[in-house]
Motif scaffolding. Structure first.
Motif, PDB file in Angstrom:
ATOM      1  N   THR A   1       0.461  35.417  19.063  1.00 50.08           N
ATOM      2  CA  THR A   1       1.323  34.857  20.093  1.00 50.08           C
ATOM      3  C   THR A   1       2.430  34.050  19.439  1.00 50.08           C
ATOM      4  O   THR A   1       2.156  33.166  18.636  1.00 50.08           O
ATOM      5  CB  THR A   1       0.505  33.921  21.012  1.00 50.08           C
ATOM      6  N   PRO A   2       3.688  34.337  19.769  1.00 53.01           N
ATOM      7  CA  PRO A   2       4.759  33.521  19.179  1.00 53.01           C
ATOM      8  C   PRO A   2       4.681  32.079  19.690  1.00 53.01           C
ATOM      9  O   PRO A   2       4.179  31.822  20.786  1.00 53.01           O
ATOM     10  CB  PRO A   2       6.039  34.208  19.651  1.00 53.01           C
ATOM     11  N   ALA A   3       5.174  31.175  18.883  1.00 51.40           N
ATOM     12  CA  ALA A   3       5.171  29.765  19.272  1.00 51.40           C
ATOM     13  C   ALA A   3       6.068  29.573  20.494  1.00 51.40           C
ATOM     14  O   ALA A   3       7.127  30.186  20.612  1.00 51.40           O
ATOM     15  CB  ALA A   3       5.658  28.903  18.113  1.00 51.40           C
ATOM     16  N   ILE A   4       5.623  28.719  21.390  1.00 48.13           N
ATOM     17  CA  ILE A   4       6.407  28.361  22.564  1.00 48.13           C
ATOM     18  C   ILE A   4       7.435  27.321  22.127  1.00 48.13           C
ATOM     19  O   ILE A   4       7.084  26.297  21.538  1.00 48.13           O
ATOM     20  CB  ILE A   4       5.492  27.790  23.670  1.00 48.13           C
ATOM     21  N   ARG A   5       8.714  27.591  22.393  1.00 44.94           N
ATOM     22  CA  ARG A   5       9.778  26.660  21.999  1.00 44.94           C
ATOM     23  C   ARG A   5       9.880  25.543  23.035  1.00 44.94           C
ATOM     24  O   ARG A   5      10.097  25.796  24.212  1.00 44.94           O
ATOM     25  CB  ARG A   5      11.101  27.397  21.849  1.00 44.94           C
ATOM     26  N   VAL A   6       9.706  24.311  22.550  1.00 43.40           N
ATOM     27  CA  VAL A   6       9.739  23.128  23.404  1.00 43.40           C
ATOM     28  C   VAL A   6      10.704  22.129  22.773  1.00 43.40           C
ATOM     29  O   VAL A   6      10.644  21.879  21.573  1.00 43.40           O
ATOM     30  CB  VAL A   6       8.329  22.499  23.528  1.00 43.40           C
ATOM     31  N   VAL A   7      11.596  21.584  23.593  1.00 44.56           N
ATOM     32  CA  VAL A   7      12.527  20.563  23.102  1.00 44.56           C
ATOM     33  C   VAL A   7      12.068  19.197  23.578  1.00 44.56           C
ATOM     34  O   VAL A   7      11.416  19.077  24.619  1.00 44.56           O
ATOM     35  CB  VAL A   7      13.969  20.836  23.584  1.00 44.56           C
ATOM     36  N   CYS A   8      12.369  18.165  22.799  1.00 49.99           N
ATOM     37  CA  CYS A   8      12.042  16.805  23.232  1.00 49.99           C
ATOM     38  C   CYS A   8      13.193  15.871  22.884  1.00 49.99           C
ATOM     39  O   CYS A   8      13.927  16.096  21.925  1.00 49.99           O
ATOM     40  CB  CYS A   8      10.720  16.323  22.649  1.00 49.99           C
ATOM     41  N   ALA A   9      13.331  14.835  23.711  1.00 47.97           N
ATOM     42  CA  ALA A   9      14.450  13.901  23.592  1.00 47.97           C
ATOM     43  C   ALA A   9      13.998  12.558  23.048  1.00 47.97           C
ATOM     44  O   ALA A   9      13.077  11.948  23.582  1.00 47.97           O
ATOM     45  CB  ALA A   9      15.093  13.703  24.970  1.00 47.97           C
TER      46      ALA A   9
ATOM     47  N   LEU B   1      -1.927  10.897  26.665  1.00 49.49           N
ATOM     48  CA  LEU B   1      -1.273  10.648  25.383  1.00 49.49           C
ATOM     49  C   LEU B   1       0.222  10.464  25.616  1.00 49.49           C
ATOM     50  O   LEU B   1       0.774  10.895  26.629  1.00 49.49           O
ATOM     51  CB  LEU B   1      -1.528  11.809  24.412  1.00 49.49           C
ATOM     52  N   TRP B   2       0.865   9.826  24.671  1.00 48.86           N
ATOM     53  CA  TRP B   2       2.294   9.541  24.767  1.00 48.86           C
ATOM     54  C   TRP B   2       3.083  10.609  24.033  1.00 48.86           C
ATOM     55  O   TRP B   2       2.604  11.201  23.062  1.00 48.86           O
ATOM     56  CB  TRP B   2       2.581   8.158  24.193  1.00 48.86           C
ATOM     57  N   GLU B   3       4.305  10.825  24.497  1.00 50.10           N
ATOM     58  CA  GLU B   3       5.172  11.840  23.896  1.00 50.10           C
ATOM     59  C   GLU B   3       6.628  11.491  24.148  1.00 50.10           C
ATOM     60  O   GLU B   3       6.946  10.632  24.969  1.00 50.10           O
ATOM     61  CB  GLU B   3       4.874  13.220  24.501  1.00 50.10           C
ATOM     62  N   PHE B   4       7.499  12.190  23.412  1.00 48.06           N
ATOM     63  CA  PHE B   4       8.910  12.151  23.729  1.00 48.06           C
ATOM     64  C   PHE B   4       9.115  13.159  24.852  1.00 48.06           C
ATOM     65  O   PHE B   4       8.601  14.272  24.777  1.00 48.06           O
ATOM     66  CB  PHE B   4       9.760  12.508  22.511  1.00 48.06           C
ATOM     67  N   PRO B   5       9.816  12.803  25.921  1.00 48.26           N
ATOM     68  CA  PRO B   5       9.949  13.714  27.057  1.00 48.26           C
ATOM     69  C   PRO B   5      10.747  14.962  26.710  1.00 48.26           C
ATOM     70  O   PRO B   5      11.591  14.939  25.822  1.00 48.26           O
ATOM     71  CB  PRO B   5      10.681  12.863  28.098  1.00 48.26           C
ATOM     72  N   GLY B   6      10.456  16.026  27.429  1.00 48.42           N
ATOM     73  CA  GLY B   6      11.163  17.287  27.202  1.00 48.42           C
ATOM     74  C   GLY B   6      10.468  18.422  27.920  1.00 48.42           C
ATOM     75  O   GLY B   6       9.760  18.203  28.903  1.00 48.42           O
ATOM     76  N   GLY B   7      10.639  19.637  27.413  1.00 45.22           N
ATOM     77  CA  GLY B   7      10.002  20.782  28.043  1.00 45.22           C
ATOM     78  C   GLY B   7      10.397  22.087  27.380  1.00 45.22           C
ATOM     79  O   GLY B   7      11.104  22.108  26.367  1.00 45.22           O
ATOM     80  N   LYS B   8       9.943  23.169  27.976  1.00 44.02           N
ATOM     81  CA  LYS B   8      10.125  24.503  27.410  1.00 44.02           C
ATOM     82  C   LYS B   8      11.570  24.978  27.518  1.00 44.02           C
ATOM     83  O   LYS B   8      12.253  24.727  28.501  1.00 44.02           O
ATOM     84  CB  LYS B   8       9.230  25.508  28.132  1.00 44.02           C
ATOM     85  N   VAL B   9      11.981  25.725  26.481  1.00 38.90           N
ATOM     86  CA  VAL B   9      13.277  26.389  26.482  1.00 38.90           C
ATOM     87  C   VAL B   9      13.091  27.726  27.189  1.00 38.90           C
ATOM     88  O   VAL B   9      12.243  28.537  26.805  1.00 38.90           O
ATOM     89  CB  VAL B   9      13.783  26.620  25.035  1.00 38.90           C
ATOM     90  N   GLU B  10      13.860  27.944  28.247  1.00 35.50           N
ATOM     91  CA  GLU B  10      13.779  29.200  29.001  1.00 35.50           C
ATOM     92  C   GLU B  10      14.539  30.300  28.264  1.00 35.50           C
ATOM     93  O   GLU B  10      15.436  30.028  27.457  1.00 35.50           O
ATOM     94  CB  GLU B  10      14.368  29.019  30.407  1.00 35.50           C
ATOM     95  N   ILE B  11      14.209  31.554  28.566  1.00 35.23           N
ATOM     96  CA  ILE B  11      14.885  32.707  27.957  1.00 35.23           C
ATOM     97  C   ILE B  11      16.377  32.632  28.280  1.00 35.23           C
ATOM     98  O   ILE B  11      16.770  32.416  29.429  1.00 35.23           O
ATOM     99  CB  ILE B  11      14.268  34.026  28.469  1.00 35.23           C
ATOM    100  N   GLY B  12      17.196  32.797  27.258  1.00 33.38           N
ATOM    101  CA  GLY B  12      18.640  32.776  27.433  1.00 33.38           C
ATOM    102  C   GLY B  12      19.258  31.393  27.488  1.00 33.38           C
ATOM    103  O   GLY B  12      20.470  31.253  27.666  1.00 33.38           O
ATOM    104  N   GLU B  13      18.451  30.356  27.323  1.00 29.78           N
ATOM    105  CA  GLU B  13      18.920  28.983  27.411  1.00 29.78           C
ATOM    106  C   GLU B  13      19.051  28.397  26.006  1.00 29.78           C
ATOM    107  O   GLU B  13      18.217  28.653  25.146  1.00 29.78           O
ATOM    108  CB  GLU B  13      17.881  28.184  28.221  1.00 29.78           C
ATOM    109  N   THR B  14      20.074  27.608  25.772  1.00 34.13           N
ATOM    110  CA  THR B  14      20.183  26.930  24.479  1.00 34.13           C
ATOM    111  C   THR B  14      19.216  25.746  24.453  1.00 34.13           C
ATOM    112  O   THR B  14      18.785  25.263  25.512  1.00 34.13           O
ATOM    113  CB  THR B  14      21.615  26.404  24.231  1.00 34.13           C
ATOM    114  N   GLU B  15      18.912  25.287  23.266  1.00 27.81           N
ATOM    115  CA  GLU B  15      18.017  24.131  23.133  1.00 27.81           C
ATOM    116  C   GLU B  15      18.586  22.912  23.858  1.00 27.81           C
ATOM    117  O   GLU B  15      17.874  22.227  24.593  1.00 27.81           O
ATOM    118  CB  GLU B  15      17.798  23.803  21.647  1.00 27.81           C
ATOM    119  N   THR B  16      19.864  22.655  23.657  1.00 28.11           N
ATOM    120  CA  THR B  16      20.446  21.453  24.259  1.00 28.11           C
ATOM    121  C   THR B  16      20.534  21.569  25.782  1.00 28.11           C
ATOM    122  O   THR B  16      20.301  20.583  26.488  1.00 28.11           O
ATOM    123  CB  THR B  16      21.821  21.124  23.643  1.00 28.11           C
TER     124      THR B  16
END
Length: 138
Positions: free
Chosen positions: A6-14, A36-51
Motif C-alpha cells: 500500500t502506498p503511503a497516504i500523503r498527509v500535510v500538517c501545519a 495524542l497531540w499533533e500539528f493540525p492538517g489532513g490528507k492531500v486529495e488527488i490532484g491537489e497540491t500540498e499547500t
C-alpha cells in the motif's frame, strides 16, 4: 514495519506560529491515536497540491486562514493499519477564530513546552526538527 503493498497516504500538517507560540491540536477519543497531540492538517486529495490541501484542511478543521511558508522534512511512519507520509509546513496565521471541527482541544505552546505533550508518533521527528531549527536561530 512499512506496508509495501500500500502506498503511503500523503498527509500535510501545519506548524502555525504566532507570538512565539505554536498551535497544537489534541485528537479526540473517536480518532485513531486518541488523545495524542499533533500539528493540525489532513490528507492531500488527488490532484491537489500540498499547500492547497493544507490551507483547505486548516480552514475545515479549525476555521483558520493560513499561509504556508516553508516545507520541512517529511516523515514516513507506519501505524498498524497504514503508512503515512507526514509533510510539515511552517505557516503564518492570517485570520480566523479557532472552531474545533474534529479535535478535542487545542493549545498554544511555547518552544520550551513542546516536549511536555504526548505526541502522535509521526509528529515526534517534526517536533525535533522544529526545535533544532529554532535553536540554530538563537
Amino acid at each position: 514495519m512499512p506496508h509495501p503493498e500500500t502506498p503511503a497516504i500523503r498527509v500535510v500538517c501545519a506548524l502555525i506560529e504566532q507570538d512565539d507560540k505554536m498551535l497544537l491540536t489534541q485528537r479526540s477519543n473517536y480518532m485513531a491515536q486518541p488523545l495524542l497531540w499533533e500539528f493540525p492538517g489532513g490528507k492531500v486529495e488527488i490532484g491537489e497540491t500540498e499547500t492547497a490541501a493544507l490551507v483547505r484542511e486548516i480552514q475545515e478543521e479549525l476555521n483558520l486562514l493560513i499561509v504556508p511558508l516553508k516545507r520541512l522534512t517529511p516523515v514516513v511512519h507506519s501505524y498498524s493499519s497504514k503508512t503515512i507520509e507526514l509533510i510539515p509546513y511552517t505557516c503564518s496565521l492570517q485570520s480566523g477564530n479557532i472552531l474545533l471541527a474534529e479535535h478535542q482541544a487545542y493549545s498554544w505552546a511555547t518552544i520550551e513546552e513542546l516536549l511536555n505533550y504526548s505526541w502522535c508518533p509521526a509528529d515526534v521527528p517534526i517536533v525535533e526538527e522544529y526545535l533544532h531549527l529554532k535553536i540554530k536561530q538563537l
